[in-house]
Design a protein around this motif. Sequence first.
Motif, PDB file in Angstrom:
ATOM      1  N   ALA A 105     -17.466  71.522 -40.420  1.00  0.00           N
ATOM      2  CA  ALA A 105     -18.794  72.079 -40.676  1.00  0.00           C
ATOM      3  C   ALA A 105     -19.753  71.068 -41.305  1.00  0.00           C
ATOM      4  CB  ALA A 105     -18.661  73.307 -41.576  1.00  0.00           C
ATOM      5  N   VAL A 106     -19.347  69.811 -41.341  1.00  0.00           N
ATOM      6  CA  VAL A 106     -20.169  68.803 -41.992  1.00  0.00           C
ATOM      7  C   VAL A 106     -20.699  67.831 -40.941  1.00  0.00           C
ATOM      8  CG1 VAL A 106     -20.217  67.034 -43.807  1.00  0.00           C
ATOM      9  CG2 VAL A 106     -18.688  68.986 -44.004  1.00  0.00           C
ATOM     10  N   ALA A 107     -22.022  67.530 -41.029  1.00  0.00           N
ATOM     11  CA  ALA A 107     -22.627  66.645 -40.032  1.00  0.00           C
ATOM     12  C   ALA A 107     -22.091  65.214 -40.179  1.00  0.00           C
ATOM     13  CB  ALA A 107     -24.148  66.678 -40.195  1.00  0.00           C
ATOM     14  N   ASP A 108     -21.986  64.723 -41.411  1.00  0.00           N
ATOM     15  CA  ASP A 108     -21.534  63.341 -41.627  1.00  0.00           C
ATOM     16  C   ASP A 108     -20.330  63.364 -42.581  1.00  0.00           C
ATOM     17  OD1 ASP A 108     -21.144  60.690 -42.068  1.00  0.00           O
ATOM     18  OD2 ASP A 108     -23.200  60.235 -42.712  1.00  0.00           O
ATOM     19  N   PRO A 109     -19.143  63.661 -42.046  1.00  0.00           N
ATOM     20  CA  PRO A 109     -17.969  63.806 -42.913  1.00  0.00           C
ATOM     21  C   PRO A 109     -17.652  62.555 -43.723  1.00  0.00           C
ATOM     22  CG  PRO A 109     -17.405  64.282 -40.614  1.00  0.00           C
ATOM     23  CD  PRO A 109     -18.835  63.861 -40.631  1.00  0.00           C
ATOM     24  N   ALA A 110     -17.829  61.367 -43.108  1.00  0.00           N
ATOM     25  CA  ALA A 110     -17.473  60.125 -43.814  1.00  0.00           C
ATOM     26  C   ALA A 110     -18.320  59.971 -45.074  1.00  0.00           C
ATOM     27  CB  ALA A 110     -17.651  58.929 -42.895  1.00  0.00           C
ATOM     28  N   ALA A 111     -19.606  60.271 -44.952  1.00  0.00           N
ATOM     29  CA  ALA A 111     -20.493  60.137 -46.113  1.00  0.00           C
ATOM     30  C   ALA A 111     -20.124  61.168 -47.187  1.00  0.00           C
ATOM     31  CB  ALA A 111     -21.946  60.324 -45.682  1.00  0.00           C
ATOM     32  N   ALA A 112     -19.843  62.393 -46.726  1.00  0.00           N
ATOM     33  CA  ALA A 112     -19.491  63.448 -47.679  1.00  0.00           C
ATOM     34  C   ALA A 112     -18.202  63.099 -48.417  1.00  0.00           C
ATOM     35  CB  ALA A 112     -19.341  64.779 -46.951  1.00  0.00           C
ATOM     36  N   LEU A 113     -17.243  62.551 -47.681  1.00  0.00           N
ATOM     37  CA  LEU A 113     -15.971  62.180 -48.304  1.00  0.00           C
ATOM     38  C   LEU A 113     -16.147  61.016 -49.276  1.00  0.00           C
ATOM     39  CD1 LEU A 113     -13.631  62.551 -45.226  1.00  0.00           C
ATOM     40  CD2 LEU A 113     -13.399  63.794 -47.391  1.00  0.00           C
ATOM     41  N   ALA A 114     -16.974  60.067 -48.877  1.00  0.00           N
ATOM     42  CA  ALA A 114     -17.195  58.906 -49.742  1.00  0.00           C
ATOM     43  C   ALA A 114     -17.840  59.355 -51.054  1.00  0.00           C
ATOM     44  CB  ALA A 114     -18.082  57.886 -49.037  1.00  0.00           C
ATOM     45  N   GLU A 115     -18.760  60.297 -50.945  1.00  0.00           N
ATOM     46  CA  GLU A 115     -19.439  60.802 -52.149  1.00  0.00           C
ATOM     47  C   GLU A 115     -18.442  61.525 -53.066  1.00  0.00           C
ATOM     48  OE1 GLU A 115     -22.880  63.995 -53.007  1.00  0.00           O
ATOM     49  OE2 GLU A 115     -23.149  62.830 -51.175  1.00  0.00           O
ATOM     50  N   LEU A 116     -17.583  62.274 -52.446  1.00  0.00           N
ATOM     51  CA  LEU A 116     -16.576  62.997 -53.237  1.00  0.00           C
ATOM     52  C   LEU A 116     -15.594  62.012 -53.868  1.00  0.00           C
ATOM     53  CD1 LEU A 116     -15.198  65.630 -54.157  1.00  0.00           C
ATOM     54  CD2 LEU A 116     -14.047  65.731 -51.935  1.00  0.00           C
ATOM     55  N   ALA A 117     -15.191  61.022 -53.099  1.00  0.00           N
ATOM     56  CA  ALA A 117     -14.220  60.043 -53.605  1.00  0.00           C
ATOM     57  C   ALA A 117     -14.776  59.255 -54.779  1.00  0.00           C
ATOM     58  CB  ALA A 117     -13.792  59.097 -52.488  1.00  0.00           C
TER      59      ALA A 117
END
Length: 555
Positions: free
Chosen positions: A500-512
Amino acid sequence: MLAPRGVPPLSPAWLSGTPAAAPLHTRWPFSTSFSTAAATPGSGASMTGTGPSSTAGTTTMGPASDDGLDPLERQRARRAEARESKGPMPQRGKLVDAARFRAAGGHGGAGVAAFEPVGRGRNLAALGGNGGPGGDVLVRASRDAPGLHGIMTSVTGGRGGPGGAGGQSGGRGVDRVVEVPLGTTVRLGADTRGLQQQQQQEQREQGQEAGAGMWVEGGEVVWEDVPDDEDEDEEVQEEDGELGDEGEELKSSERPGSDDEGTTIGGGPHGGRQDSGVEHVVELTQHGQELLVARGGAGGRGNKSFPALAGRPAPDTSEPGQPGELRWVILETRLLADVGFVGLPNAGKSTLLGAITAARAKVGAYAFTTVRPQLGTITFEDGSRLVTADIPGLVQGAHANKGRGNAFLRHIERCRCLAYVIDLSGGTGSKQGGGRGGGRRKAPPRRRDPGLEEQEAFASLGTENLTPAEQLAVLQDELGRYSPRLLEAPALVVANKLDAVADPAAALAELAAATPLPIVPVSAAGRVGLRRLTEALRVVVQLGEQRKAPAVGPN
Ligand SMILES: Nc1nc2c(ncn2[C@@H]2O[C@H](COP(=O)(O)OP(=O)(O)OP(=O)(O)O)[C@@H](O)[C@H]2O)c(=O)[nH]1
Ligand SMILES: [Mg+2]
């Protein structure tokens, strides 16, 4: 509302000397790369869910032969056999941290009256053998027992075999073993059958019952006032029935120190209220440790065991077997699960549980779909198992009991490791994704529990308005305020709703960037990344065990 900042940093001490800032955590012995294209349903693990599995009678055995039994006894034996053949009566797959079952030692086998001609056939010698003792019921601690949710409601030891002609003794009834997790406290009720017999004995001694005793009828000893154990069984069965769909899970009022949820045991084995009639409390902590909970009844004597008087015919007396002990056994365990799913409402915890185990927890696009913890079991190819618990969603203020947070935090306290389930699509303004019900929000169904109205007031506090990092901060803040020790539990982050996320890599990087914990990206609904997740959960549990090892040594 944004999550409070300044969450105490997690100590990654259990992952020795590893850098914390990598966007995806490569220190894990599994790949952290992800692909939304490749669905990986299930895992190397098979999904056995919450099915019954923990009760293991060593064997079952019907009466070897009914020879020498009177019709009533034969009928009882047949009914007992029919009950046995129905197999275990599993309890439902929801959380059980306390269970009760009826343990009945096996009935002793009947002695027989048999004769053999002696002295050119003019006399008869008594050669009827003794009945075998009934089998015992034992509780055994096992590190493989998945929990108390599969315990049978009633366990009966095998019946002793009848004695034979020619002086042969009957075989011993088969022992039945109930396996429980390590750390289970066993509370034994009084031997109701023994008490009844004791009372009758006392009454006889006081002379209130003239003529009580034994006499010989049709070659068999008849005991007056021996309780009819079949009737007693029926009574107990009725009691079982009353427990209804709760199975044998204890009502909260029956548990020492239990909370309103009826699932938390406070005060430890000795700290709570003693159940009336409870005689012994034993904690089983070692693998293989056993406790005998109901002894099998003694076998009856055959006529060879009765004294032969000189000049008199051989005795034609034999005894029926004795009933075994009968008592309620109450089991309690503090450890709920190997891994607890911790998340805000709607993060997808139940969907995840359903995806990696066979548990069928209810899923809904509204907060507090889950109101009680649900358990599921992951079984790996090598046979090892992990019990996972889907804990109801926590809201901001849970530590102050908002949204019944305290009850849920108490469940979290009893998990070996934690998996923070985060909605990766949260706080992005995106309206796709199941967090928002995939565009269709179902109305909460009518629920029986009036306390849930309070929870519904917090329904807006799901994952919707918070970014992944904010969700994690809220969760850790609530856990830390409730008990700082919870933040020391081995943990990982499950970044759910990848689809459900448009840019998963960016979202994951932010979370990490916001946490040193390992992050496993998945889509529970899309069944993506599940194999990697189950492997990661296994690693977390193993690391947790290693870390625990020195702590339990002598200090
Ligand atoms: N798009 C998408 N939706 C998901 C995913 N996982 C869960 N959902 C949806 O998210 C919503 C909430 O899922 P649940 O599994 O009930 O969430 P929960 O965390 O158990 O919620 P509570 O029981 O209320 O705490 C449902 O509409 C699910 O269909 C996912 O991977 N992707
Ligand atoms: Mg749920």
